[in-house]
Design a protein around this motif. Structure first.
Motif, mmCIF file in Angstrom:
data_model
loop_
_atom_site.group_PDB
_atom_site.id
_atom_site.type_symbol
_atom_site.label_atom_id
_atom_site.label_comp_id
_atom_site.label_asym_id
_atom_site.label_seq_id
_atom_site.Cartn_x
_atom_site.Cartn_y
_atom_site.Cartn_z
ATOM 1 N N HIS A 186 0.815 -1.224 0.000
ATOM 2 C CA HIS A 186 0.000 0.000 0.000
ATOM 3 C C HIS A 186 0.847 1.272 0.000
ATOM 4 N N HIS A 233 -7.508 -6.175 -3.508
ATOM 5 C CA HIS A 233 -6.945 -7.413 -2.936
ATOM 6 C C HIS A 233 -7.419 -8.677 -3.645
ATOM 7 N N ALA A 282 -9.111 -6.303 3.526
ATOM 8 C CA ALA A 282 -8.295 -7.020 2.546
ATOM 9 C C ALA A 282 -8.922 -8.349 2.133
ATOM 10 N N HIS A 300 -7.737 -4.539 8.187
ATOM 11 C CA HIS A 300 -8.182 -3.703 7.078
ATOM 12 C C HIS A 300 -8.958 -4.536 6.059
HETATM 13 ZN ZN LIG Z 1 -4.156 -4.406 1.851
#
Ligand SMILES: [Zn+2]
Length: 292
Positions: A56, A127, A195, A193
């Motif tokens: 990221h 992702h 993902a 997060h």
């Molecule tokens: Zn990520």
């Protein structure tokens, strides 16, 4: 370029220059693995981000680009994960192909996948690697890009991709068998997060991310309070941290909800030997956290 290299090899003798037929640079650790799986001996893979890089926040330096000089293909995850790509293109030159692997794969959008959750997040979710099916499609895309750049190796790349896709089929079957140990009502994946939407979609889980798709966005106090209420109401069994987790936020959440802390998941492909080891580790961690 290739003719020039052949002449140089003839002049200098083998062993002085690389024996590979194609040089490829990877901007994501899992794409470096995919390029090695698909390229074998023919391809020299320059892993620009490295096994511990943060996808990221990574941006290749001038030194990195020098290391990747002569690469004919750059592999990027795409879907907005690498906002620097357009400026990088002008640096590496227009002869170099930058393949945004995620760009042609079926896309999901970020945020919570619980239909009752009031919080919506329509940001594109990059992702895609957490879907084994998409990773199989990525193997085909990469093989075709290699075949275009190095026609003499086309058959090798296609054969290797087919064998790799077979291995991924095995990995998916194994994952489904393992995950079957988790009762349907417990298939709720609370992570640091956002993902794991692709994983959740493929394996029938509901995602409860604490932060957004790019990890920067932390919930404000009202959102956090709402999330805590929701996790309790849904009887979510575990909250899973990750390597780059915000430990303060998670300690508040586990204290205020009484929900146990699961093992650490690998969200962005960092700190794993290969794609297959990442998937196996994540599946085992999720099964351990939710099946008892
Ligand atoms: Zn990520």
């Amino acid at each position: 370029m290739k003719l020039l290299r052949l002449i140089l090899i003839a002049l200098c003798g083998p062993g002085i220059l690389s024996a590979s037929d194609l040089k490829v640079a990877a901007l994501h650790p899992l794409l470096a693995d995919l390029a090695k799986q698909g390229g074998g001996e023919r391809v020299e893979v320059i892993d620009l981000i490295g096994a511990n890089g943060d996808a990221h926040h990574f941006e290749p330096s001038a030194e990195d680009l020098k290391r990747a000089a002569d690469a004919m293909i750059y592999l990027a995850a795409g879907l907005g994960l690498e906002p620097y790509l357009s400026s990088m293109k002008s640096v590496v030159g227009h002869d170099v192909r930058i393949l945004e692997v995620g760009a042609t794969l079926p896309v999901l959008h970020g945020g919570c996948s619980d239909p009752d959750h009031p919080h919506e997040d329509h940001e594109t979710d990059p992702h895609w690697w957490h879907s084994i099916d998409r990773f199989k499609r990525a193997a085909t895309l990469v093989a075709e890009a290699f075949a275009t750049a190095d026609a003499a190796g086309a058959e090798t790349y296609r054969t290797r991709a087919a064998l790799y896709r077979d291995r991924l089929d095995g990995l998916e079957t194994w994952s489904r068998t393992q995950l079957a140990a988790i009762p349907k009502a417990k298939r709720q994946l609370a992570t640091t997060h956002a993902a794991f939407n692709y994983f959740c979609a493929d394996f029938g889980f509901t995602a409860f991310p604490i932060q957004g798709v790019n990890r920067e966005q932390s919930p404000d106090p009202a959102e956090l309070a709402s999330l805590i209420r929701e996790l309790k109401a849904k009887h979510v069994m575990a909250i899973f941290p990750e390597k780059e987790t915000n430990p303060k936020l998670l300690s508040v959440l586990t204290r205020d909800t009484g929900i146990k802390l699961g093992g650490a998941l690998i969200a962005d492909g960092t700190s794993s030997v290969s794609y297959e080891t990442m998937v196996r580790a994540n599946v085992e961690t999720i099964v351990a956290g939710l099946s008892r």
